[in-house]
Structure formats: C-alpha cells, structure tokens
Design a protein around this motif. Structure first.
Motif, PDB file in Angstrom:
ATOM      1  N   ILE A 210      13.610  86.951  49.611  1.00 30.42           N
ATOM      2  CA  ILE A 210      14.011  87.074  51.009  1.00 30.42           C
ATOM      3  C   ILE A 210      15.502  87.387  51.106  1.00 30.42           C
ATOM      4  O   ILE A 210      15.917  88.256  51.867  1.00 30.42           O
ATOM      5  N   ASP A 211      16.326  86.671  50.317  1.00 33.37           N
ATOM      6  CA  ASP A 211      17.768  86.931  50.328  1.00 33.37           C
ATOM      7  C   ASP A 211      18.086  88.348  49.862  1.00 33.37           C
ATOM      8  O   ASP A 211      18.907  89.042  50.464  1.00 33.37           O
TER       9      ASP A 211
ATOM     10  N   HIS B  42       6.261  88.254  53.809  1.00 36.42           N
ATOM     11  CA  HIS B  42       5.193  87.261  53.726  1.00 36.42           C
ATOM     12  C   HIS B  42       5.036  86.904  52.247  1.00 36.42           C
ATOM     13  O   HIS B  42       4.292  87.563  51.526  1.00 36.42           O
ATOM     14  N   GLU B  43       5.801  85.912  51.813  1.00 28.36           N
ATOM     15  CA  GLU B  43       5.800  85.523  50.402  1.00 28.36           C
ATOM     16  C   GLU B  43       4.616  84.620  50.102  1.00 28.36           C
ATOM     17  O   GLU B  43       4.277  83.750  50.905  1.00 28.36           O
ATOM     18  N   GLY B  44       4.054  84.807  48.939  1.00 29.15           N
ATOM     19  CA  GLY B  44       3.026  83.898  48.466  1.00 29.15           C
ATOM     20  C   GLY B  44       3.678  82.717  47.758  1.00 29.15           C
ATOM     21  O   GLY B  44       4.904  82.580  47.748  1.00 29.15           O
TER      22      GLY B  44
ATOM     23  N   THR C 236       4.699  91.854  51.239  1.00 25.09           N
ATOM     24  CA  THR C 236       3.597  90.905  51.273  1.00 25.09           C
ATOM     25  C   THR C 236       3.254  90.538  49.840  1.00 25.09           C
ATOM     26  O   THR C 236       3.075  91.423  49.002  1.00 25.09           O
ATOM     27  N   ALA C 237       3.188  89.247  49.572  1.00 28.85           N
ATOM     28  CA  ALA C 237       2.838  88.782  48.228  1.00 28.85           C
ATOM     29  C   ALA C 237       1.670  87.808  48.328  1.00 28.85           C
ATOM     30  O   ALA C 237       1.570  87.024  49.277  1.00 28.85           O
ATOM     31  N   ASP C 238       0.803  87.877  47.346  1.00 25.22           N
ATOM     32  CA  ASP C 238      -0.273  86.897  47.223  1.00 25.22           C
ATOM     33  C   ASP C 238      -0.309  86.442  45.773  1.00 25.22           C
ATOM     34  O   ASP C 238       0.644  86.688  45.018  1.00 25.22           O
TER      35      ASP C 238
ATOM     36  N   VAL D 126       2.433  91.898  44.621  1.00 22.59           N
ATOM     37  CA  VAL D 126       3.428  91.988  45.689  1.00 22.59           C
ATOM     38  C   VAL D 126       3.440  93.440  46.150  1.00 22.59           C
ATOM     39  O   VAL D 126       3.350  94.372  45.343  1.00 22.59           O
ATOM     40  N   HIS D 127       3.511  93.616  47.463  1.00 19.46           N
ATOM     41  CA  HIS D 127       3.462  94.951  48.057  1.00 19.46           C
ATOM     42  C   HIS D 127       4.701  95.166  48.908  1.00 19.46           C
ATOM     43  O   HIS D 127       5.057  94.320  49.727  1.00 19.46           O
ATOM     44  N   LEU D 128       5.372  96.305  48.702  1.00 20.89           N
ATOM     45  CA  LEU D 128       6.541  96.703  49.483  1.00 20.89           C
ATOM     46  C   LEU D 128       6.206  97.977  50.240  1.00 20.89           C
ATOM     47  O   LEU D 128       5.653  98.925  49.669  1.00 20.89           O
TER      48      LEU D 128
END
Length: 181
Positions: A59-60, A82-84, A121-123, A127-129
């Motif tokens: 996030i940072d 949206h971090e997992g 988005t990560a699960d 991770v998807h950018l």
C-alpha cells in the motif's frame, strides 16, 4: 535532461531578444518535457533507495508512486488496493513496482488522459495490478516495437505471471499484470 537544457537555453535567448510569443510557445513545449524528466529522475532515485524493502507495505509503495505521479503530471490518480492475507514476495513486489512505473510513464508520455485508476487485488493465489487511463488510446495491432510494453510483459513472464494491454483509439488504455504468489 539534455533536451530540457537545450529548450531552456533557447527560451532564454528568445527572452533576451524580446520574442514574447515565441518564448511563450517554447516554454509551453518545455512543460511536459520537464514533468516527464522529473518523474523519470524521481523513479530512478526511488529505485536506488530502500523502497522495496520488506518493511515497506505494498500500500505504501503504490501510494507513493501514485501521489508522485499525480503531483508531477497533474492527472488525478485514483488507487484501490484490496490486499489478501498472504505476504507478497519480493520478486512480485519488484515486478509490480516496475510495471506500475512504466505504465504511469506511458500515461504521461502518450495518453492525454484526464484521470488514471490503479487497482491492486490480491488473494491467496495471486496478485493483480491494473492501470487504466481515459486517454486517447491506440490500436495495439498498429503498434510497432513498443519497448515499454514488451519490458512489462517480460518482467511478468519472468516470474510466471501474465501481462495484457487492452486499448482502442479514443478508448483509453488498460495495462494489467497477474503474478502468482
């Protein structure tokens, strides 16, 4: 930096000769070059520092890039993360950072966008950018050798990920990368 320096020197010469309209036009052309140069230098400096160390959160890292891009480009930049629960390994973090840097550089250079949206988005698996702009777009079939796009694709594929670019003329561009965790 060389082109920027030449432009500034030319503008100074115009000012000395009292060429206000020509000076205004010369300076107007230098503003995007100056912004692009500043963004590039800041990214290189950031790359040299400890930006990707484990104590920096995703996030940072993404937030810093987005704020710098918006400050330099003046293009509103929206971030959704949206971090997992699973930590993102260093190779994936480095890839995300570099792909985002190149994608934002392309927005600044080519898009004429009025906004950019960065989504991560990560699960537990990946991770998807996504970096999406609302600019002029392009026809990917008509694009010749695109070193930046090829570099992003190679970075993703080197660590088992996928890369895609979706665009059409007058429809903006979306660059997306999915990396395994």
């Amino acid at each position: 930096m060389y082109a920027l320096n030449l432009g500034v020197e030319h503008s100074a010469q115009l000012a000395e000769r009292g060429g206000a309209p020509a000076l205004s036009e010369s300076l107007r052309r230098l503003v995007p070059l100056s912004r692009q140069t500043l963004l590039g230098i800041r990214h290189y400096i950031y790359d040299l520092g400890p930006a990707l160390l484990d104590h920096d959160t995703l996030i940072d890292m993404i937030g810093t890039q987005a704020r710098e891009f918006q400050a330099i480009s003046g293009i509103p930049t929206h971030v959704a993360i949206h971090e997992g629960d699973r930590p993102i390994p260093m190779p994936a973090r480095v890839c995300l950072y570099r792909v985002l840097s190149e994608a934002l550089s392309n927005v600044l250079k080519h898009s004429e966008a009025s906004s950019v949206t960065i989504t991560i988005t990560a699960d537990s698996e990946s991770v998807h950018l996504s970096v999406k702009d609302d600019g002029v777009g392009f026809d990917p079939a008509e694009t010749g050798i695109a070193y930046g796009l090829n570099g992003m694709r190679q970075r993703a594929e080197d660590i088992g990920g996928t890369f895609s670019v979706t665009s059409a003329k007058s429809a903006g561009v979306e660059v997306a990368v999915t990396l395994p965790l």
